[in-house]
Design a protein around this motif. Structure first.
Motif, PDB file in Angstrom:
ATOM      1  N   LEU A  84      38.704 -40.575   5.753  1.00 11.11           N
ATOM      2  CA  LEU A  84      40.144 -40.288   5.748  1.00 11.11           C
ATOM      3  C   LEU A  84      40.675 -39.835   7.109  1.00 11.11           C
ATOM      4  N   GLY A  85      39.783 -39.587   8.061  1.00 10.95           N
ATOM      5  CA  GLY A  85      40.202 -39.083   9.363  1.00 10.95           C
ATOM      6  C   GLY A  85      41.216 -39.947  10.073  1.00 10.95           C
ATOM      7  N   GLY A  86      41.006 -41.246  10.058  1.00  7.22           N
ATOM      8  CA  GLY A  86      41.945 -42.148  10.720  1.00  7.22           C
ATOM      9  C   GLY A  86      43.306 -42.136  10.061  1.00  7.22           C
ATOM     10  N   VAL A  87      43.311 -42.162   8.748  1.00  9.25           N
ATOM     11  CA  VAL A  87      44.565 -42.135   7.997  1.00  9.25           C
ATOM     12  C   VAL A  87      45.296 -40.814   8.236  1.00  9.25           C
ATOM     13  N   LEU A  88      44.551 -39.714   8.236  1.00 12.28           N
ATOM     14  CA  LEU A  88      45.166 -38.405   8.479  1.00 12.28           C
ATOM     15  C   LEU A  88      45.791 -38.335   9.869  1.00 12.28           C
ATOM     16  N   PHE A  89      45.080 -38.814  10.878  1.00 12.18           N
ATOM     17  CA  PHE A  89      45.615 -38.786  12.239  1.00 12.18           C
ATOM     18  C   PHE A  89      46.847 -39.683  12.363  1.00 12.18           C
ATOM     19  N   ASN A  90      46.811 -40.883  11.757  1.00 11.43           N
ATOM     20  CA  ASN A  90      47.985 -41.750  11.787  1.00 11.43           C
ATOM     21  C   ASN A  90      49.165 -41.098  11.092  1.00 11.43           C
ATOM     22  N   VAL A 123      48.686 -46.348   7.543  1.00 12.81           N
ATOM     23  CA  VAL A 123      48.226 -45.396   6.524  1.00 12.81           C
ATOM     24  C   VAL A 123      48.111 -46.100   5.178  1.00 12.81           C
ATOM     25  N   VAL A 124      49.151 -46.785   4.772  1.00 10.30           N
ATOM     26  CA  VAL A 124      49.163 -47.448   3.463  1.00 10.30           C
ATOM     27  C   VAL A 124      48.103 -48.541   3.400  1.00 10.30           C
ATOM     28  N   ILE A 125      48.046 -49.386   4.405  1.00  6.61           N
ATOM     29  CA  ILE A 125      47.093 -50.503   4.392  1.00  6.61           C
ATOM     30  C   ILE A 125      45.651 -49.995   4.362  1.00  6.61           C
ATOM     31  N   ASN A 126      45.368 -48.947   5.128  1.00  8.60           N
ATOM     32  CA  ASN A 126      43.996 -48.441   5.180  1.00  8.60           C
ATOM     33  C   ASN A 126      43.567 -47.722   3.913  1.00  8.60           C
ATOM     34  N   ILE A 128      44.353 -48.887   0.863  1.00  3.41           N
ATOM     35  CA  ILE A 128      44.136 -49.909  -0.166  1.00  3.41           C
ATOM     36  C   ILE A 128      42.671 -50.331  -0.126  1.00  3.41           C
ATOM     37  N   PRO A 129      41.969 -50.222  -1.258  1.00  2.00           N
ATOM     38  CA  PRO A 129      40.542 -50.573  -1.250  1.00  2.00           C
ATOM     39  C   PRO A 129      40.317 -52.085  -1.284  1.00  2.00           C
ATOM     40  N   LEU A 130      40.074 -52.651  -0.111  1.00  2.61           N
ATOM     41  CA  LEU A 130      39.797 -54.086  -0.039  1.00  2.61           C
ATOM     42  C   LEU A 130      38.966 -54.418   1.181  1.00  2.61           C
ATOM     43  N   ASN A 131      38.352 -55.591   1.123  1.00  8.76           N
ATOM     44  CA  ASN A 131      37.611 -56.108   2.268  1.00  8.76           C
ATOM     45  C   ASN A 131      38.545 -56.987   3.084  1.00  8.76           C
ATOM     46  N   THR A 132      38.487 -56.834   4.402  1.00  8.27           N
ATOM     47  CA  THR A 132      39.294 -57.645   5.292  1.00  8.27           C
ATOM     48  C   THR A 132      38.369 -58.492   6.161  1.00  8.27           C
ATOM     49  N   ILE A 133      38.952 -59.285   7.016  1.00  9.35           N
ATOM     50  CA  ILE A 133      38.114 -60.113   7.892  1.00  9.35           C
ATOM     51  C   ILE A 133      37.363 -59.279   8.926  1.00  9.35           C
ATOM     52  N   ILE A 134      37.791 -58.039   9.132  1.00 10.74           N
ATOM     53  CA  ILE A 134      37.097 -57.167  10.083  1.00 10.74           C
ATOM     54  C   ILE A 134      36.270 -56.089   9.395  1.00 10.74           C
ATOM     55  N   GLY A 139      39.928 -47.065   2.422  1.00  8.93           N
ATOM     56  CA  GLY A 139      40.036 -46.902   0.977  1.00  8.93           C
ATOM     57  C   GLY A 139      38.872 -47.538   0.243  1.00  8.93           C
ATOM     58  N   LYS A 140      38.450 -48.712   0.664  1.00  9.40           N
ATOM     59  CA  LYS A 140      37.305 -49.399   0.055  1.00  9.40           C
ATOM     60  C   LYS A 140      36.029 -48.595   0.284  1.00  9.40           C
ATOM     61  N   GLN A 141      35.857 -48.051   1.477  1.00 12.55           N
ATOM     62  CA  GLN A 141      34.676 -47.255   1.759  1.00 12.55           C
ATOM     63  C   GLN A 141      34.642 -45.981   0.924  1.00 12.55           C
ATOM     64  N   LEU A 142      35.814 -45.391   0.681  1.00 12.20           N
ATOM     65  CA  LEU A 142      35.867 -44.225  -0.189  1.00 12.20           C
ATOM     66  C   LEU A 142      35.492 -44.567  -1.628  1.00 12.20           C
ATOM     67  N   VAL A 143      35.985 -45.705  -2.117  1.00 10.36           N
ATOM     68  CA  VAL A 143      35.633 -46.147  -3.468  1.00 10.36           C
ATOM     69  C   VAL A 143      34.135 -46.374  -3.575  1.00 10.36           C
ATOM     70  N   GLU A 144      33.561 -47.029  -2.566  1.00 11.88           N
ATOM     71  CA  GLU A 144      32.114 -47.284  -2.563  1.00 11.88           C
ATOM     72  C   GLU A 144      31.317 -45.987  -2.493  1.00 11.88           C
TER      73      GLU A 144
END
Length: 148
Positions: A84-90, A123-126, A128-134, A139-144
């Motif tokens: 969550l660090g990146g989302v919090l900083f953003n 913040v919103v995009i990060n 959302i729990p999903l896999n992207t091309i990168i 959010g996906k890592q938190l779910v996992e």
């Protein structure tokens, strides 16, 4: 023509700064929990520039990555803060600028307003729990993390 100029400025200048703030959030929590950062990069693709473990990659305007060297020393709760660090900083950077400038949602008077909007979007995009091309979003890592 204004749209194209704004798009280029947002893509080439604003997005990398937002990604730098985001990745700094991840690195911040690694550092305070005693883990080391083995890679801190802005962008994706081949390496364009390197200084120690900091990389700027050719697609520097497209995301970033912080790779922990010894993340196994982190507890589950510490990993939550790392993800969550990146989302919090953003969120905090955009909120502070929002409050200081009187930003009005979806009203773009200048590039600072664009910075605030795109930061909120990150913040919103990060979250959302999903896999992207990168790779997986935070959010996906938190779910996992909670599934395991």
């Amino acid at each position: 023509m204004d749209f194209l100029i704004n798009f280029v400025i947002i893509t080439l200048f604003i997005c990398p700064i937002i990604a730098l703030i985001h990745e700094s959030g991840h690195a911040f929590f690694l550092k305070i929990f005693g883990a080391k950062v083995s890679e801190f990069s802005i962008g994706n693709g081949d390496i364009l520039w390197r200084k120690n473990n900091f990389f700027i990659k050719k697609a520097y305007f497209f995301g970033g990555r912080v790779v922990p060297e010894n993340h196994e020393i982190l507890s589950k709760n510490q990993r939550v803060f790392f993800y969550l660090g990146g989302v919090l900083f953003n969120f905090l950077s955009s909120l502070v600028l929002h409050l200081l400038t009187g930003y009005e949602f979806l009203v773009f008077r200048n590039y600072l307003d664009s910075f605030i909007f795109v930061s909120y979007l990150f913040v919103v995009i990060n979250l959302i729990p999903l896999n992207t091309i990168i790779g997986a979003t935070d959010g996906k890592q938190l779910v996992e993390l909670y599934r395991n």
